[in-house]
Design an enzyme around this catalytic site. Sequence first.
Site, PDB file in Angstrom:
ATOM      1  N   ALA A 270      -4.773   7.490  -4.160  1.00 19.72           N
ATOM      2  CA  ALA A 270      -3.407   7.052  -4.443  1.00 19.72           C
ATOM      3  C   ALA A 270      -3.494   5.570  -4.802  1.00 19.72           C
ATOM      4  O   ALA A 270      -3.308   4.686  -3.956  1.00 19.72           O
ATOM      5  CB  ALA A 270      -2.514   7.282  -3.235  1.00 19.72           C
TER       6      ALA A 270
ATOM      7  N   SER B  16       0.838  -1.194   0.000  1.00 19.21           N
ATOM      8  CA  SER B  16       0.000   0.000   0.000  1.00 19.21           C
ATOM      9  C   SER B  16       0.874   1.246   0.000  1.00 19.21           C
ATOM     10  O   SER B  16       2.050   1.181  -0.379  1.00 19.21           O
ATOM     11  CB  SER B  16      -0.942  -0.029   1.211  1.00 19.21           C
ATOM     12  N   ASN B  17       0.331   2.395   0.374  1.00 18.35           N
ATOM     13  CA  ASN B  17       1.096   3.645   0.402  1.00 18.35           C
ATOM     14  C   ASN B  17       0.597   4.521   1.549  1.00 18.35           C
ATOM     15  O   ASN B  17      -0.329   4.147   2.263  1.00 18.35           O
ATOM     16  CB  ASN B  17       1.005   4.353  -0.958  1.00 18.35           C
ATOM     17  N   HIS B  18       1.187   5.712   1.699  1.00 17.48           N
ATOM     18  CA  HIS B  18       0.920   6.562   2.869  1.00 17.48           C
ATOM     19  C   HIS B  18      -0.300   7.462   2.728  1.00 17.48           C
ATOM     20  O   HIS B  18      -0.523   8.320   3.573  1.00 17.48           O
ATOM     21  CB  HIS B  18       2.139   7.445   3.161  1.00 17.48           C
ATOM     22  N   SER B  19      -1.097   7.316   1.686  1.00 18.80           N
ATOM     23  CA  SER B  19      -2.261   8.192   1.539  1.00 18.80           C
ATOM     24  C   SER B  19      -3.209   8.024   2.723  1.00 18.80           C
ATOM     25  O   SER B  19      -3.530   6.901   3.127  1.00 18.80           O
ATOM     26  CB  SER B  19      -3.001   7.850   0.244  1.00 18.80           C
TER      27      SER B  19
END
Length: 225
Positions: free
Chosen positions: A100, A33-36
């Site tokens: 994101a 995943s990502n930091h959004s």
Amino acid sequence: AAGVFNSRSLDGVHLTITAGPTREAIDPVRYISNHSSGKMGYALAAAAADAGAIVTLISGPTNLPCPERVTRVDTISAQDMFDATMGTLDNCQLFIGCAAVADYRPSSIAEQKIKKDNDSMHIELVRNPDIVSTVAKHSKRPITVGFAAETQDLLHYARGKLERKNLDLIIANDVSNTAIGFNANDNAVTAIWKDGDCQIPQMGKSQLAAQLISLIAEKFFAAKN
Ligand code: CTP
Ligand code: CA
């Protein structure tokens, strides 16, 4: 006239907006995943509802409450988010891609938890579908707005995406500065369209969202009001 908008600038406009990260499963207990945080997309959904829009918020996993007068559709992976978005296009006049979306997903999801049998391992990734570009190619194409999250050459890359993805507007966001963008409460952006741009200085995400909604209403729905 410029600068004069009532609070109902998107009255009755059907808006679909994606927000938050996506999660791409590796095995039953792991994902990429990502930091959004979803804060910017949720703020835009709230501002659009305040402006009278009929809002469907296609959300990845976030910890945020659903804004008032907004219909939220919960999704996890990019493919889920893609499917949920396409399901709204029959009745959608405005699309904002704020999520994101993970660019890649594991080519297969292990059925069981992967064991640490080796000193190194490889996960093969395959490209996810591009939601905002698919929306912009749709036969019932809505006004289509994207975001560009960049850590370098912000305006250059953003303008490239505006053209490549055939968008009406792109919101360029410098995510190398941790005070703004991804997980922060503030943001500062440059809105770019075919023959112009407009800088919006650092401010809280809800205030910024209200300004972006005004800009979108002014540029793309002015004739209808
Ligand atoms: N986007 C999308 N679907 C994807 C990837 C991105 O809808 N699979 C949308 C985002 O929501 C955003 C815009 O495309 O509105 C730009 O996302 P960004 O990650 O900045 O651009 P990419 O085209 O993915 O290019 P790159 O990550 O290589 O910079
Ligand atoms: Ca990307």
